[in-house]
Design a protein around this motif. Structure first.
Motif, PDB file in Angstrom:
ATOM      1  N   TYR A 291      35.166  29.837  36.077  1.00 48.68           N
ATOM      2  CA  TYR A 291      35.111  31.077  36.848  1.00 48.68           C
ATOM      3  C   TYR A 291      33.657  31.480  37.084  1.00 48.68           C
ATOM      4  N   ASP A 292      33.466  32.390  38.066  1.00 51.21           N
ATOM      5  CA  ASP A 292      32.138  32.970  38.286  1.00 51.21           C
ATOM      6  C   ASP A 292      31.798  33.988  37.193  1.00 51.21           C
ATOM      7  N   TYR A 293      32.809  34.773  36.802  1.00 45.12           N
ATOM      8  CA  TYR A 293      32.612  35.787  35.762  1.00 45.12           C
ATOM      9  C   TYR A 293      33.759  35.706  34.759  1.00 45.12           C
ATOM     10  N   ILE A 294      33.408  35.825  33.495  1.00 43.77           N
ATOM     11  CA  ILE A 294      34.403  35.905  32.426  1.00 43.77           C
ATOM     12  C   ILE A 294      34.176  37.241  31.723  1.00 43.77           C
ATOM     13  N   ILE A 295      35.190  38.098  31.742  1.00 47.15           N
ATOM     14  CA  ILE A 295      35.104  39.415  31.116  1.00 47.15           C
ATOM     15  C   ILE A 295      35.975  39.409  29.870  1.00 47.15           C
ATOM     16  N   VAL A 296      35.375  39.732  28.741  1.00 47.54           N
ATOM     17  CA  VAL A 296      36.099  39.755  27.468  1.00 47.54           C
ATOM     18  C   VAL A 296      36.463  41.200  27.150  1.00 47.54           C
ATOM     19  N   GLY A 297      37.723  41.549  27.340  1.00 45.45           N
ATOM     20  CA  GLY A 297      38.191  42.904  27.068  1.00 45.45           C
ATOM     21  C   GLY A 297      38.678  43.596  28.314  1.00 45.45           C
ATOM     22  N   GLY A 298      39.990  43.781  28.426  1.00 45.95           N
ATOM     23  CA  GLY A 298      40.576  44.459  29.575  1.00 45.95           C
ATOM     24  C   GLY A 298      40.834  45.917  29.280  1.00 45.95           C
ATOM     25  N   GLY A 299      39.806  46.632  28.854  1.00 47.82           N
ATOM     26  CA  GLY A 299      39.953  48.025  28.461  1.00 47.82           C
ATOM     27  C   GLY A 299      39.485  48.993  29.514  1.00 47.82           C
ATOM     28  N   THR A 300      38.973  50.133  29.048  1.00 43.14           N
ATOM     29  CA  THR A 300      38.610  51.230  29.935  1.00 43.14           C
ATOM     30  C   THR A 300      37.469  50.856  30.869  1.00 43.14           C
ATOM     31  N   ALA A 301      36.572  49.995  30.428  1.00 45.16           N
ATOM     32  CA  ALA A 301      35.494  49.503  31.290  1.00 45.16           C
ATOM     33  C   ALA A 301      35.857  48.172  31.940  1.00 45.16           C
ATOM     34  N   GLY A 302      36.549  47.308  31.203  1.00 42.99           N
ATOM     35  CA  GLY A 302      36.823  45.958  31.683  1.00 42.99           C
ATOM     36  C   GLY A 302      37.700  45.912  32.913  1.00 42.99           C
ATOM     37  N   CYS A 303      38.698  46.800  33.006  1.00 39.80           N
ATOM     38  CA  CYS A 303      39.607  46.779  34.162  1.00 39.80           C
ATOM     39  C   CYS A 303      38.902  47.151  35.463  1.00 39.80           C
ATOM     40  N   PRO A 304      38.177  48.279  35.529  1.00 36.75           N
ATOM     41  CA  PRO A 304      37.475  48.580  36.783  1.00 36.75           C
ATOM     42  C   PRO A 304      36.384  47.569  37.104  1.00 36.75           C
ATOM     43  N   LEU A 305      35.759  47.013  36.088  1.00 35.72           N
ATOM     44  CA  LEU A 305      34.735  45.992  36.310  1.00 35.72           C
ATOM     45  C   LEU A 305      35.354  44.752  36.936  1.00 35.72           C
ATOM     46  N   ALA A 306      36.478  44.298  36.390  1.00 34.30           N
ATOM     47  CA  ALA A 306      37.143  43.103  36.911  1.00 34.30           C
ATOM     48  C   ALA A 306      37.645  43.327  38.328  1.00 34.30           C
TER      49      ALA A 306
END
Length: 571
Positions: free
Chosen positions: A43-58
């Protein structure tokens, strides 16, 4: 276009928004269980944590990139313990391994919780939504117009104006009588005085979380894996100078190992958004942290970074139960008094303060079942003490629960602590110390907050919701009249407010720190000393923004997503 046609069009748009905001779970085609993931992916980006910041970031990064979002918990949708206001606290009292809330107890002895669900803490909290003050935005160096645009982006999906009923209105008017002025009405803005804030609960009492922000995502650019526990960030050396993050190892619910790597590209990155406990913990497990501490756990040191895990803070909260001669509405946090001396005054009432109108009373905001126990000092809050408090609470008549809590919480705070690993298991809690009231300034703010609560209780506006014979000392010292959260007994006849603050301290779940800007990450949230790695969440905060941080954490995910994409497109 005719007026009638335009009216139909607007009605259709509103219906669509209401439908999306209903309790029906969205059909996210990009969301799947990690057991279905390939053993290796890119992937281009890997985000660890689908929380309060991770969801809008993703959601933001997916507009122009391929994004993998790894969440260790499950979906919030279809779980009434998350979605319904009337069930507030049920998830916090669930101690099972699959609970959306993972309990931890700080070394201070205060019982706390961390999220383990898509949407993070926005799935568990009391729903209050309010922005950071302008000076906070200025001090951290954010771009003001982009901050406002990012807040508005969040608010389009998850925020509502709460219904103001009698008890909350009395608290508001009591705050004004107590001198917490002016009356700022309903606003998302952080303003000195008394205001009604936003809420993520809609008019039907349904919760809307950061996970709802994924409706903004480009479904072809995003993959969300649930029950994906990241064990390690993988590094390689770039020209033998700086470590380069290039992948992660994660395990699914069955224990199978998967690897996800960054595609080749100068702007591709791994972003940790695992929260104030999870982000410093994962950095350490990956070899970035205090060298001697890592070696003690047989972790290969990638970068000796002694400030990882430092600067941990939790805003201390203390509350007073006020029995009411009249029935009161069920409410969570709706009104806040923002004082000049550094304490915030809020309130909750009805069934939600203790957990129901009949036994078992398990799930309220101030129920010992969820760990909000202050009948004994922090170090004495054992499971046995919790069980006794719950048993006692269930024996009381319903009238004992008629009333609510008025709370104060310390802004800041000045007192800080640290986080350390207990072991190398990412699914277990690290050790964390917050050092509540170590600094006298925090204790002074608590005392002033309690004194302000006394003024509210004694106000004319609040008079019909109190018993005249109950003074503040009576409320502080009663040990049998009220159901829970009562002052611990001491050998001395009277207990000082300072002692009350220390003995009855609880959490309001606003802990932060561990990966702070200028110490662990730079102004762009890039981890100092390594490449292709950022931390974007509340662990980067030096102090909690505004009265409640969730609005700003969601904003930050969107804000940094826009900035990162802008940088990418500029290249």
């Amino acid at each position: 276009m005719g007026v009638w046609w335009w009216s139909i069009f607007l009605a259709a748009i509103l219906f669509f928004h209401d439908f999306c905001a209903s309790e029906i779970a969205p059909n996210y085609s990009f969301m799947q269980n990690a057991t279905s993931a390939p053993s290796v992916s890119y992937y281009d980006y890997i985000i660890v944590g689908g929380g309060t910041a991770g969801c809008p970031l993703a959601a933001t990064l997916s507009q122009n990139s391929s994004v993998l979002l790894l969440e260790r918990g499950g979906s919030p949708y279809g779980n009434p313990n998350i979605t319904s206001l009337s069930s507030f606290g049920a998830a916090l009292s669930d101690l099972s391994p699959t609970s959306p809330s993972q309990r931890f107890i700080s070394e201070d002895g205060v019982i706390n919780a961390r999220a383990r669900v898509l949407g993070g803490g926005s799935c568990l909290n009391a729903g209050f939504y309010t922005r950071a003050p302008p000076d906070y935005v200025r001090d951290v160096g954010w771009n003001g117009p982009l901050v406002n645009e990012s807040y508005e982006w969040v608010e389009e999906v998850v925020t509502f104006e709460p219904p103001m009923r009698q008890w909350q209105s009395a608290v508001r008017d009591g705050l004004l009588e107590a001198g917490v002025l002016p009356n700022n009405g309903f606003t998302y803005d952080h303003l000195y005085g008394t205001k009604i804030g936003g809420t993520i609960f809609d008019q039907k009492g349904q919760r809307h979380t950061a996970a709802d922000l994924l409706e903004y995502a480009n479904p072809t650019g995003l993959t969300v894996l649930l029950h994906a526990s990241v064990h390690k960030i993988l590094f390689r050396h770039k020209g033998k100078i700086r470590p380069l993050a290039h992948g992660v190892i994660f395990r699914d619910a069955k224990g199978a190992k998967h690897r996800a790597y960054l595609k080749n590209g100068p702007k591709n990155e791994i972003i940790i958004s695992s929260g104030a406990l999870g982000s410093p913990q994962l950095l350490m497990l990956s070899g970035v942290g205090p060298a001697e501490h890592l070696k003690a756990h047989n972790i290969t040191v990638v970068l000796d970074q002694p400030l990882v895990g430092q600067g941990m803070s939790d805003n201390p909260m203390n509350a007073i139960f006020v029995p009411s001669p009249l029935p009161v509405e069920v409410s969570l946090i709706q009104v806040v008094g923002i004082t000049h001396f550094g304490s915030y005054i809020e309130a909750a009432s009805g069934e939600n303060f203790a957990g129901g109108s009949s036994p078992p009373r398990d799930y309220g905001m101030f129920s010992p079942k969820i760990g909000q126990l202050s009948t004994v000092p922090p170090k004495q809050r054992t499971q046995e003490a919790i069980d006794k408090a719950v048993e006692y609470m269930n024996q009381l008549d319903d009238t004992a629960f008629r009333g609510g809590f008025i709370l104060e919480k310390v802004m800041g705070p000045v007192s800080t602590g640290h986080l350390e690993l207990r072991n190398r298991n990412p699914n277990e809690n690290p050790s964390v110390t917050f050092n509540y009231f170590k600094e006298l300034q925090d204790l002074s703010r608590c005392v002033q907050g309690i004194q302000t609560i006394e003024k509210i209780i004694d106000s004319k506006a609040f008079s019909k919701f109190r018993y005249n014979f109950m003074s503040l000392p009576t409320l502080l010292n009663m040990t049998a009249s009220g159901p829970i959260n009562l002052l611990p007994k001491h050998s001395n006849a009277s207990t000082s407010l300072e002692q009350y603050c220390k003995d009855t301290v609880m959490t309001i779940w606003h802990y932060h720190g561990g990966c702070q800007v200028g110490k662990v990450v730079d102004q762009d949230y890039k981890v100092l000393g390594v490449d292709a790695l950022r931390v974007i969440d509340g662990s980067t905060f030096n102090y909690s923004p505004g009265t409640n941080p969730q609005a700003t954490v969601m904003m930050l995910g969107r804000y940094m997503g826009v900035k990162i994409l802008s940088e990418r497109l500029a290249k």
